[in-house]
Structure formats: structure tokens, C-alpha cells
Design a protein around this motif. Sequence first.
Motif, PDB file in Angstrom:
ATOM      1  N   LEU A 121       0.826  -1.210   0.000  1.00  0.00           N
ATOM      2  CA  LEU A 121       0.000   0.000   0.000  1.00  0.00           C
ATOM      3  C   LEU A 121       0.857   1.256   0.000  1.00  0.00           C
ATOM      4  CD1 LEU A 121      -2.854  -0.962   2.497  1.00  0.00           C
ATOM      5  CD2 LEU A 121      -2.972  -0.807   0.007  1.00  0.00           C
ATOM      6  N   ALA A 126      -0.678   6.926  -3.882  1.00  0.00           N
ATOM      7  CA  ALA A 126      -1.892   7.045  -3.071  1.00  0.00           C
ATOM      8  C   ALA A 126      -2.920   7.989  -3.683  1.00  0.00           C
ATOM      9  CB  ALA A 126      -1.519   7.499  -1.656  1.00  0.00           C
ATOM     10  N   PHE A 162      -6.681   2.960   3.029  1.00  0.00           N
ATOM     11  CA  PHE A 162      -5.296   3.202   2.641  1.00  0.00           C
ATOM     12  C   PHE A 162      -4.508   3.991   3.686  1.00  0.00           C
ATOM     13  CE2 PHE A 162      -7.684   2.570  -1.242  1.00  0.00           C
ATOM     14  CZ  PHE A 162      -6.874   1.718  -1.968  1.00  0.00           C
TER      15      PHE A 162
END
Length: 294
Positions: A121, A126, A162
Amino acid sequence: MSGRALSRFLAHRAGAFSALVLVALLAAALAAPILAEAMGHDPFAPDLFKRFAPPSAEHPLGTDELGRDLLLRLLYGARVSLAVGLGGALASALIGLAVGLAAAWWGGLVDAVLMRLADGLVALPALPLLIVLAAVDPARIGLPRGALAADLARIIVIVALFGWVKVARITRAAALSILRMDYARAAIALGVSPARLLARHVVPNLAGHVAVATTLSIGAVILLESVLSFLGLGIQPPAASWGAMLANAQDLVFSAPMAAVWPGLAIFVTVVATNFAGDALADALDPKAEARRG
């Protein structure tokens, strides 16, 4: 927070003042409906005869391009932005706490899988990914389109999915350290159940680390919501949010600059205040901070 930690927090002037600013902003946001009723204005109803009205007793900050009161729009926008910031940060912290504790307690394959997931992640871009997810039509997954509650829940879920990595890593590291302590080993030897051990001995001793990380992430979540709303992917009109107000005012920077200045200033002050408050909280919960300053 203990009395000594509270005194250290209050001794941090910038942090204490920032916390006071945040409390005042939250109180004003909660009181927005009362203020709107007292002023006799509907912050969502356009009045084209009052477009771009200057500041006055009736409209302390003036009006926007649709004749709506800017002060009330700012306060209602604060309700949305603060709700997203607090909700997203808390949801991320809860997921990160659960993942970090699971990785620390079970170790081995579970630890490896969870930490590699966290690494994956972190490696993902992002903001573009969040923009893609936010652009999904809510109606396609059975959510009402344009409903404020649905928009808030959608953004909080996206942020939480996230945003848990930092808290998970902090929790894992702190939990591993605590589990090596003599009192934790003694509790395990006495047959204390894992749930009781984690709840009574581990979580209370790492709560300070998680609280600091959560506080510092509030400002980042507010910025993210502002970016999504500025791009038209966040809170949908007629609901007010600071990012949406900036998006509506982007073509009015020269003709009506204050319509963009006020929401931008609100975002700036809130993000800076949360960062200062987070730094002060970190110092307050760290008993070695005072010695280092001395």
C-alpha cells in the motif's frame, strides 16, 4: 492523560493554543444551525439579488456567487471537513491498531503477510488511486447519489482503507517491545488469555503512540478531502465543504478573491493547528521530552 502529561501539554504554548483553536472551531461548527436560525439565512438557498455582497452586519463575511452567506457556508463546511478528518483518522487508527496487534501477537506468517500488505500500500501512488476510487459512481454500488451521509461514508472508507499503514507499523513495533517486558512475560506465564493481555497490558501502554499518530493524520485527511472536493469527487453540492467552496471560487480569484481566501484560510489554520496539537501531544506523552528540552 495523566496530570503530569496534561501539564506538559499545557506548557507547550503553541500546542495548547492550537488545541483551543480546534475546540473553538468544532464548537462553532456544531452551533452552525443555531447561528443560521438566529441570522435568518439559509446557507444552501441561493439569493441572486445578493451575489458578491460585501461584508456587513447582515453578512459578516459577505456572500458568494449565489448570494449565500459565506460565514454560514464556512461553518457548515467545517462540520463536513472536521467530520471527514476525525472519522477518517479514527477509522484508520482502528484498522491499524487491529493489524499491528495481530502482526505482533501471532508473528511468523501472519506478521509477514500483513507487513508485506502494508509495504504494498505504501508503494502504490496514493493520491491517483484515491481519485480513481472516489470517481466511482455511488449509484453503481447501490449508494444514493449526492446524499451527504453517503459522501461522508464513502470518503471515510476510502481514507481508512489506505491510511492505516502508519498506525499499524507503530502499533506492531510498540507491541513487540511491550510483549518482551517482564510483566507481559509474567502474565503469559500465569495463563492470562491473549485478549485480556492485549486489552489490559498492551493497548494501554501503546495508546499514546497511536493517539499521536491519529492526531497528526487528521490534518492530512482534511487536506485529502479538500483535494477530492476541489476536483469534484468529494462532497457534492449543495452540501458545503471547504474544498468544494474553493472549487466554486476558482474562477472568481480576481473578481471576488475573498470567496477563495476564507475557505483556504480555514483549511490552512485547521491543518497547522492539528499538527501543532499533535506535536504537543507527542511531547506530553513522552516523559523524556522535558529532559531533552532541558
